[in-house]
Scaffold this motif. Structure first.
Motif, mmCIF file in Angstrom:
data_model
loop_
_atom_site.group_PDB
_atom_site.id
_atom_site.type_symbol
_atom_site.label_atom_id
_atom_site.label_comp_id
_atom_site.label_asym_id
_atom_site.label_seq_id
_atom_site.Cartn_x
_atom_site.Cartn_y
_atom_site.Cartn_z
ATOM 1 N N ASN A 1 23.476 -16.676 -20.472
ATOM 2 C CA ASN A 1 22.948 -15.442 -19.770
ATOM 3 C C ASN A 1 21.731 -15.624 -18.904
ATOM 4 N N VAL A 2 21.265 -16.935 -18.656
ATOM 5 C CA VAL A 2 20.184 -17.300 -17.581
ATOM 6 C C VAL A 2 20.720 -18.014 -16.510
ATOM 7 N N ILE A 3 20.348 -17.879 -15.477
ATOM 8 C CA ILE A 3 20.889 -18.443 -14.187
ATOM 9 C C ILE A 3 20.230 -20.066 -14.309
ATOM 10 N N ARG A 4 21.084 -20.853 -13.516
ATOM 11 C CA ARG A 4 20.701 -22.231 -13.811
ATOM 12 C C ARG A 4 20.477 -22.814 -12.143
ATOM 13 N N VAL A 5 19.402 -23.215 -11.869
ATOM 14 C CA VAL A 5 19.232 -24.059 -10.571
ATOM 15 C C VAL A 5 19.518 -25.451 -10.740
ATOM 16 N N PHE A 6 20.438 -25.388 -9.849
ATOM 17 C CA PHE A 6 20.955 -27.136 -9.912
ATOM 18 C C PHE A 6 20.332 -27.956 -8.865
ATOM 19 N N ARG A 7 19.670 -27.637 -7.715
ATOM 20 C CA ARG A 7 18.766 -28.486 -6.900
ATOM 21 C C ARG A 7 17.713 -27.458 -6.540
ATOM 22 N N ALA A 8 16.479 -28.007 -6.157
ATOM 23 C CA ALA A 8 15.607 -27.432 -5.693
ATOM 24 C C ALA A 8 14.646 -28.502 -4.762
ATOM 25 N N PHE A 9 14.517 -28.053 -3.669
ATOM 26 C CA PHE A 9 13.897 -29.131 -2.493
ATOM 27 C C PHE A 9 13.042 -28.170 -1.295
ATOM 28 N N THR A 10 12.288 -28.928 -0.664
ATOM 29 C CA THR A 10 11.745 -28.301 0.558
ATOM 30 C C THR A 10 12.417 -28.947 1.810
ATOM 31 N N ALA A 11 12.296 -28.075 2.821
ATOM 32 C CA ALA A 11 12.959 -28.522 3.831
ATOM 33 C C ALA A 11 12.428 -27.369 5.106
ATOM 34 N N ASP A 12 12.700 -27.927 6.278
ATOM 35 C CA ASP A 12 12.300 -26.953 7.630
ATOM 36 C C ASP A 12 13.151 -25.809 7.478
ATOM 37 N N VAL A 13 12.417 -24.724 7.727
ATOM 38 C CA VAL A 13 13.276 -23.452 8.130
ATOM 39 C C VAL A 13 14.344 -23.509 9.038
ATOM 40 N N PRO A 14 15.493 -23.085 8.716
ATOM 41 C CA PRO A 14 16.664 -23.162 9.969
ATOM 42 C C PRO A 14 16.958 -21.789 10.309
ATOM 43 N N LEU A 15 17.413 -21.561 11.307
ATOM 44 C CA LEU A 15 17.632 -20.321 12.018
ATOM 45 C C LEU A 15 19.081 -19.896 11.410
ATOM 46 N N THR B 1 9.878 -24.641 3.722
ATOM 47 C CA THR B 1 9.711 -23.826 2.475
ATOM 48 C C THR B 1 10.537 -24.202 1.479
ATOM 49 N N LEU B 2 10.795 -23.494 0.393
ATOM 50 C CA LEU B 2 11.545 -24.134 -0.931
ATOM 51 C C LEU B 2 13.174 -23.422 -0.815
ATOM 52 N N PHE B 3 13.758 -24.217 -1.102
ATOM 53 C CA PHE B 3 15.246 -24.152 -1.400
ATOM 54 C C PHE B 3 15.826 -24.338 -2.566
ATOM 55 N N LEU B 4 16.460 -23.122 -3.191
ATOM 56 C CA LEU B 4 17.312 -23.472 -4.591
ATOM 57 C C LEU B 4 18.903 -23.140 -4.424
ATOM 58 N N VAL B 5 19.297 -24.097 -5.233
ATOM 59 C CA VAL B 5 20.857 -24.276 -5.272
ATOM 60 C C VAL B 5 21.048 -23.775 -6.539
ATOM 61 N N MET B 6 22.147 -22.638 -6.467
ATOM 62 C CA MET B 6 22.670 -22.416 -7.694
ATOM 63 C C MET B 6 24.045 -21.711 -7.594
ATOM 64 N N LYS B 7 24.788 -21.380 -8.607
ATOM 65 C CA LYS B 7 26.016 -20.831 -8.787
ATOM 66 C C LYS B 7 26.284 -19.477 -7.960
ATOM 67 N N ASN B 8 27.322 -19.402 -7.129
ATOM 68 C CA ASN B 8 27.492 -18.396 -6.415
ATOM 69 C C ASN B 8 28.191 -17.229 -7.290
ATOM 70 N N TYR B 9 27.569 -16.305 -7.421
ATOM 71 C CA TYR B 9 28.323 -14.727 -8.504
ATOM 72 C C TYR B 9 28.482 -13.954 -7.348
ATOM 73 N N PRO B 10 29.962 -13.444 -7.719
ATOM 74 C CA PRO B 10 30.298 -12.321 -6.762
ATOM 75 C C PRO B 10 29.782 -11.011 -6.418
ATOM 76 N N LEU B 11 28.792 -10.745 -7.424
ATOM 77 C CA LEU B 11 28.079 -9.207 -7.428
ATOM 78 C C LEU B 11 27.146 -9.151 -8.469
ATOM 79 N N THR B 12 26.209 -8.141 -7.986
ATOM 80 C CA THR B 12 25.031 -7.973 -8.831
ATOM 81 C C THR B 12 25.423 -6.822 -9.940
#
Length: 564
Positions: free
Chosen positions: A260-274, A300-311
């Motif tokens: 019942n807590v989100i899991r962050v699979f990847r965290a990295f910094t990168a240039d901000v894209p358009l 900035t910081l980018f976080l990769v997580m699982k995609n959930y269908p809705l809030t």
């Protein structure tokens, strides 16, 4: 223990106790016992403290039999035998002392059983079902789709790893395949969500960087709270070594995986894209190279997580869950809050927009707590924040703060205790009636709908107590819902008989959960996860408190029905 044995033990203590004058001689003997406990070397005449005894029995941590023997010996040396007049009093007193010692023995056995069950299920720790990524430490490793969310400090996009591992082949090497979008299939609203999740199983959260600079070290330090739910291999090793001292001057905690807590699979910094919609949705946060009027930094910081269908908010606006589903959803929130609290984390911004939702194979909603940008993390797990100035950040949305947080007045020595603030926020009232935490009165809260189970209404009322010292913890209220869902008959009696029935039920429940494996009643994986969380956190005192609240709620309800 037989009644005869209980009386005989109590008589030993009672005779000497009354002959010595209760307090005077008893105080001298107790002082002597305390002195012997602090001497070097083991004491011959005094038993060692029993670590299993609850705190409220601290007076009896010395063996009752040893204390009775010492009092009896001192009494006979001083007065000789006892008078016949006091024997009836000794009998009653002895029975009481014998029953106390029996209660201590029962508590020891119950506590030992809970600890054994807890140890079994803690060995089977929750493992996220998603397969680990083989790479993904660069933004170019992902195919980014449409925007699926936007908040006050980030935008979220659906994404897919450009190269994702498939099933193991015969030569035990992972095959790689490029994920492509299905452009031929024409989809409706519901099927689009399903197809979108199939093609974009991940979500990328792009933080907005105004004042953290453009170096990776500065960004990670400034946004370190976002890394609280990060997996062990979420960052490259060189970034793991960076001192992430963050906003509160301590290394942020990494919470263990929990359903019942989100899991962050990847965290990295990168240039901000358009990204799609950036110029229209958030032009001011873009860097000057993308928008001349933008105020953001280049990286900035980018976080990769699982995609959930809705809030959770979107789900509640479109659907009305059944009574059982509502109980399970509230229980999941309490289990997630308890997991964070045990590891020294207060979310401080728990609301329906920050709770994501998916469905298990049985159609039961599964909730996960996300967005840790406002969280408080501490090494000592006290969750107490010094509040000496109005400039101290108290958390997220002010209208969703617990009363002790919202009404706190800054000053020297003032401390805000967040240990029960998230449990307060896990209630259904604020959305329905716009609850004002600074002013509301417990007696003026409107009733929940009549269809809501009595246990859920009781839990809600307890969580909304203004005084945090009278408000039960997330663990206690979660235990109440667990017992009401699966062990309703196990807590119908009070006293040692009721506790024995409850312990017997716990043993049976443990066996059933182990035999079922990853599926619960009716094939629901959500219920299986909840039952495992309950059994892996068993503590006798929390369980007894939960039973007490449930019995009190039952009695109050019966009285109301009788008076009506």
């Amino acid at each position: 223990m037989s009644v005869k044995h209980a009386i005989s033990r109590g008589l030993e203590l009672g005779r000497s106790f009354f002959q010595l004058g209760l307090l005077k001689a008893g105080g001298r003997v107790a002082a002597k016992l305390r002195a012997e406990r602090f001497r070097a070397g083991p004491s011959v005449r005094c038993a060692q403290p029993q670590t299993f005894l609850p705190h409220r029995y601290r007076y009896y941590r010395t063996s009752l039999r040893g204390l009775a023997a010492q009092l009896q010996s001192a009494g006979f040396r001083r007065f000789g035998g006892g008078s016949s007049r006091n024997r009836a009093v000794f009998l009653a007193f002895g029975l009481g002392v014998g029953l106390i010692e029996q209660q201590l023995e029962d508590d020891r056995k119950s506590s030992a059983t809970c600890q054994e069950i807890q140890a079994v299920f803690r060995k089977k720790r929750f493992q996220p079902p998603s397969k680990p990524l083989v790479c993904g430490y660069k933004l170019d490793d992902y195919l980014i789709g449409r925007q699926i969310g936007k908040g006050s400090n980030a935008a979220v996009y659906e994404a897919a790893a450009r190269f994702a591992p498939l099933h193991q082949t015969d030569n035990k090497k992972a095959a790689l395949v490029e994920l492509k979008e299905d452009k031929e299939e024409k989809l409706g609203a519901r099927s689009f969500t399903c197809c979108s999740l199939r093609n974009f199983p991940l979500a990328i959260k792009m933080m907005w960087n105004f004042g953290a600079g453009s170096s990776s070290e500065a960004i990670l330090k400034s946004m370190s709270q976002e890394l609280v739910p990060a997996a062990p291999m979420a960052m490259k090793q060189e970034n793991e070594r960076i001192s992430l001292d963050g906003q509160f001057g301590v290394v942020p905690r990494r919470v263990a995986a929990h359903p019942n807590v989100i899991r962050v699979f990847r965290a990295f910094t990168a240039d901000v894209p358009l990204l799609p919609g950036a110029q229209d949705e958030y032009p001011a946060v873009l860097p000057a190279r993308l928008n001349p009027d933008g105020l953001g930094n280049n990286r900035t910081l980018f976080l990769v997580m699982k995609n959930y269908p809705l809030t959770l908010r979107q789900y509640l606006e479109a659907c009305s869950p059944s009574n059982r589903q509502g109980s399970l959803m509230m229980l999941q929130l309490l289990e997630g809050v308890d997991h964070l609290c045990r590891q020294g984390v207060a979310h401080r911004d728990l609301k329906s927009d920050n709770v994501l939702l998916e469905f298990d194979t049985d159609g039961c909603p599964r909730l996960v707590i996300t967005d840790f940008g406002c969280c408080l993390t501490q090494r000592d797990t006290s969750l107490q924040l010094p509040f000496n100035s109005m400039w101290v950040n108290r958390g997220g949305n002010a209208s969703l703060m617990a009363p002790e947080v919202a009404s706190a007045v800054p000053g020297p020595g003032v401390v805000i205790d967040y240990s029960k603030s998230d449990a307060w926020a896990a209630n259904p009232f604020y959305r329905a009636v716009g609850l004002e935490s600074r002013r509301y009165s417990e007696h003026e809260l409107p009733p929940l709908p009549s269809s809501v189970p009595a246990e859920v209404e009781l839990v809600t009322r307890l969580l909304l107590r203004r005084n945090p010292h009278k408000r039960p913890s997330a663990r206690v209220t979660a235990n109440m819902l667990h017992l009401s869902l699966w062990g309703r008959k196990a807590f119908s009696q009070q006293g040692s008989v009721g506790m024995k029935r409850l312990v017997d039920w716990l043993l049976c429940q443990s066996a059933v959960v182990l035999l079922r494996g990853c599926t619960g009643p009716a094939g629901s994986t959500v219920e299986a996860e909840l039952q495992r969380s309950f059994l892996s956190n068993l503590e006798l005192e929390d369980l007894r408190t939960a039973v007490g609240f449930l019995l009190y709620g039952q009695n109050s309800h019966e009285l109301c029905v009788m008076s009506a």
